[in-house]
Design a protein around this motif. Structure first.
Motif, mmCIF file in Angstrom:
data_model
loop_
_atom_site.group_PDB
_atom_site.id
_atom_site.type_symbol
_atom_site.label_atom_id
_atom_site.label_comp_id
_atom_site.label_asym_id
_atom_site.label_seq_id
_atom_site.Cartn_x
_atom_site.Cartn_y
_atom_site.Cartn_z
ATOM 1 N N VAL A 87 36.844 39.682 39.062
ATOM 2 C CA VAL A 87 36.182 40.912 39.517
ATOM 3 C C VAL A 87 36.122 41.922 38.365
ATOM 4 O O VAL A 87 35.103 42.588 38.148
ATOM 5 C CB VAL A 87 36.912 41.496 40.759
ATOM 6 N N THR A 88 37.189 41.991 37.593
ATOM 7 C CA THR A 88 37.191 42.911 36.439
ATOM 8 C C THR A 88 36.094 42.513 35.452
ATOM 9 O O THR A 88 35.343 43.364 34.957
ATOM 10 C CB THR A 88 38.569 42.882 35.745
ATOM 11 N N LEU A 89 35.992 41.214 35.190
ATOM 12 C CA LEU A 89 34.950 40.746 34.270
ATOM 13 C C LEU A 89 33.557 41.063 34.829
ATOM 14 O O LEU A 89 32.651 41.461 34.094
ATOM 15 C CB LEU A 89 35.114 39.230 34.043
ATOM 16 N N THR A 142 41.847 51.193 41.655
ATOM 17 C CA THR A 142 42.210 51.617 40.295
ATOM 18 C C THR A 142 41.088 51.291 39.320
ATOM 19 O O THR A 142 40.776 52.083 38.417
ATOM 20 C CB THR A 142 43.530 50.934 39.874
ATOM 21 N N LEU A 143 40.446 50.122 39.500
ATOM 22 C CA LEU A 143 39.302 49.799 38.624
ATOM 23 C C LEU A 143 38.199 50.835 38.826
ATOM 24 O O LEU A 143 37.568 51.287 37.857
ATOM 25 C CB LEU A 143 38.773 48.388 38.905
ATOM 26 N N ASN A 144 37.986 51.252 40.086
ATOM 27 C CA ASN A 144 36.977 52.287 40.340
ATOM 28 C C ASN A 144 37.354 53.594 39.640
ATOM 29 O O ASN A 144 36.502 54.282 39.074
ATOM 30 C CB ASN A 144 36.809 52.525 41.845
ATOM 31 N N ILE A 158 32.926 49.333 42.689
ATOM 32 C CA ILE A 158 33.261 48.210 43.575
ATOM 33 C C ILE A 158 33.400 48.755 44.991
ATOM 34 O O ILE A 158 34.153 49.692 45.235
ATOM 35 C CB ILE A 158 34.592 47.543 43.153
ATOM 36 N N THR A 159 32.659 48.147 45.923
ATOM 37 C CA THR A 159 32.734 48.560 47.320
ATOM 38 C C THR A 159 33.318 47.412 48.123
ATOM 39 O O THR A 159 32.936 46.258 47.915
ATOM 40 C CB THR A 159 31.313 48.847 47.869
ATOM 41 N N LEU A 160 34.216 47.716 49.031
ATOM 42 C CA LEU A 160 34.813 46.666 49.869
ATOM 43 C C LEU A 160 34.202 46.711 51.258
ATOM 44 O O LEU A 160 33.803 47.766 51.747
ATOM 45 C CB LEU A 160 36.332 46.874 49.980
#
Ligand code: EPZ
Length: 445
Positions: free
Chosen positions: A317-319, A343-345, A351-353
């Protein structure tokens, strides 16, 4: 040195990773093989055992039971449990990892009783152990559960036909350990057949076990009277290999990973190629690099082997935050494995969940209100900041984010990483990462 300085890595991003590293043996195979050694009174040797805290914890547990071990200079561990000194694992291991529940069958075989504390591990979902308890009961164990753990008794376990409700890795291993020395034949239908499980089967076969891996994820075990000591070279860690591979692609570097096994990683390699990562396989390893300047988005669903591993999901997901367009990742193994994305956001990702199953198939989490699908809109620049690791695999996702972020990232809680990955700061630095560990510098000073 203050406590706040312990467990911290500082990384400055945008340095391509170039060079070579050697893959470590798989934590999720070695820890189970340490448990398997209890099935015999004779000495066993595991080669190249990774120097990580998770292994130390398991060796400590086995020592309580009566094992003695020697970590040799060449990285092997010799261990033997000639007699069971205690059938109880102390409560200080309560909630620490998944191993205590796997100790029940070996203790029943060796001593007829077992007392183990409640299990733990990374906080990525509910992680119940109902399959384990059910299968041990079906094989003749009496098990009492209380708030603190499980007490089990059995004169001799009996083979039977089991059908796992889901191909659980741990429950499959538990059934195998229970079946090896049981009276009669055990059939495990809907078993997990991860390469780490197959590798433990290879070790058990060397020890004298009769285990057949059939088609359709069916495992058949004929119980034998006793097992003996054996030597084993455990399979390499395909989670670690994929993690470093993604770091190489993300930083536009070129990293050769000695020991990377193509056969165990077919699904990962296909996905990596589709998004624009490149790889070359040679006799002893795989070299990873960026094949396309602009990475492409993709749709991924995690699954049991041979599907896309749930443990590859977080760095992937980070990539994918660096891919141009919308990627979708449907997590079907754990219900709560996207916690790290906030945290990545905060670092700049988009990123939406969602609770919906965004995939070709519905999974066990349909209509159960778990945010188990992620929509990743890329490419977004990431900015360095202070972040704290929530669990082991999220830990590498954060390392990866830091390696591609602008500026400096300070990562707290790196003890999670050290549970599963050998000497990460040193190895990353050796291939060009700008990383330091303030507490280690203080210790040297
Ligand atoms: C192993 O966990 C690994 N851990 C995990 O790696 C890995 O993510 C997982 O397998 C899946 O590949 C170790 O080997 C130590 P499962 P395990 O039983 O065996 C449900 C890492 O970071 N389930 O296959 O605990 C469970 O809740 C770790 O190295 C039940 O419902 O996983 C999950 O949704 C994280 N009841 C699913 O099955 C049970 O009794 C798969 O879990 C058992 C499992």
């Amino acid at each position: 040195m203050s406590d706040a300085n312990l467990n911290v890595y500082r990384i400055r991003g945008h340095r391509p990773l170039r060079g070579g590293i050697r893959a470590q043996a798989a934590k999720n195979a070695v820890t189970k093989q340490l448990v398997a050694s209890l099935l015999t009174a004779e000495p066993c040797r595991l080669r190249d055992v990774p120097d990580i805290t998770e292994i130390d914890v398991v060796l400590d547990m086995l020592t309580e039971i009566g094992a003695t071990y020697d970590r040799r200079d060449d990285g092997s561990v010799d261990l033997a449990t000639p007699r069971i000194a205690s059938t109880a694992i102390s409560e200080r291991y309560s909630g620490v990892n998944r191993i205590p529940i796997l100790l029940i069958a070996p203790l029943l075989h060796r001593a007829g009783m077992a007392r183990v504390p409640v299990v733990g591990g990374c906080n990525i979902g509910e992680r119940p152990i109902d399959f384990h308890v059910d299968l041990l009961r079906k094989m003749g164990a009496e098990i009492d559960e209380d708030d603190d753990g499980y007490t089990a008794r059995a004169d001799r376990l009996r083979g039977t036909v089991l059908a796992l409700p889901y191909p659980s890795v741990g429950a499959t291993e538990n059934a195998i350990f229970a079946a090896c020395l049981a009276e009669g034949t055990t059939v495990i239908n809907n078993a997990a057949v991860e390469p780490e499980i197959v590798d433990t089967v290879l070790f058990l076969q060397k020890m004298g076990a009769l285990i057949q891996i059939d088609t359709d994820r069916k495992i058949v075990i004929e119980g034998v009277e006793e097992l003996h000591g054996a030597h084993h070279d455990p399979v390499r860690d395909r989670i670690e290999v994929a993690s470093f591979a993604m770091a190489s692609v993300a930083t536009e570097g070129r990293l050769r990973i000695e020991g990377a096994d193509q056969a165990a990683m077919i699904t990962f390699l296909n996905i990596l190629r589709k998004i624009g990562g490149g790889f070359e396989v040679d006799a002893g390893g795989i070299t990873f690099f960026r094949a396309r300047e602009a990475l492409k988005p993709i749709h991924i669903e995690t699954d049991v082997h041979p599907g896309f591993m749930t443990d590859w999901q977080q760095p992937m997901v980070t990539l994918l935050t660096q891919a141009h367009g919308v990627s979708v990742v449907h997590e079907t193994v754990y219900e709560k494995r996207f916690g790290y994305t906030s945290t990545l956001n905060a670092m700049g990702a988009n990123i939406t969940l969602t609770n919906d199953c965004l995939g070709g198939k519905a999974c066990r989490f349909t209509d159960r209100n778990f945010p188990h699908s992620a929509i990743v809109q890329g490419a977004t620049a990431l900015a360095g900041r202070q972040i704290e690791i929530p669990d082991l695999r999220a830990g590498f996702a954060y390392l990866l984010a830091a390696l591609i972020a602008d500026g400096e990232t300070t990562i707290f809680g790196t003890r999670f990483i050290e549970r599963g990955y050998v000497n990460v700061p040193e190895r990353l630095a050796s291939v060009g990462a700008d990383i330091d560990v303030p507490s280690r510098q203080a210790a040297v000073a």
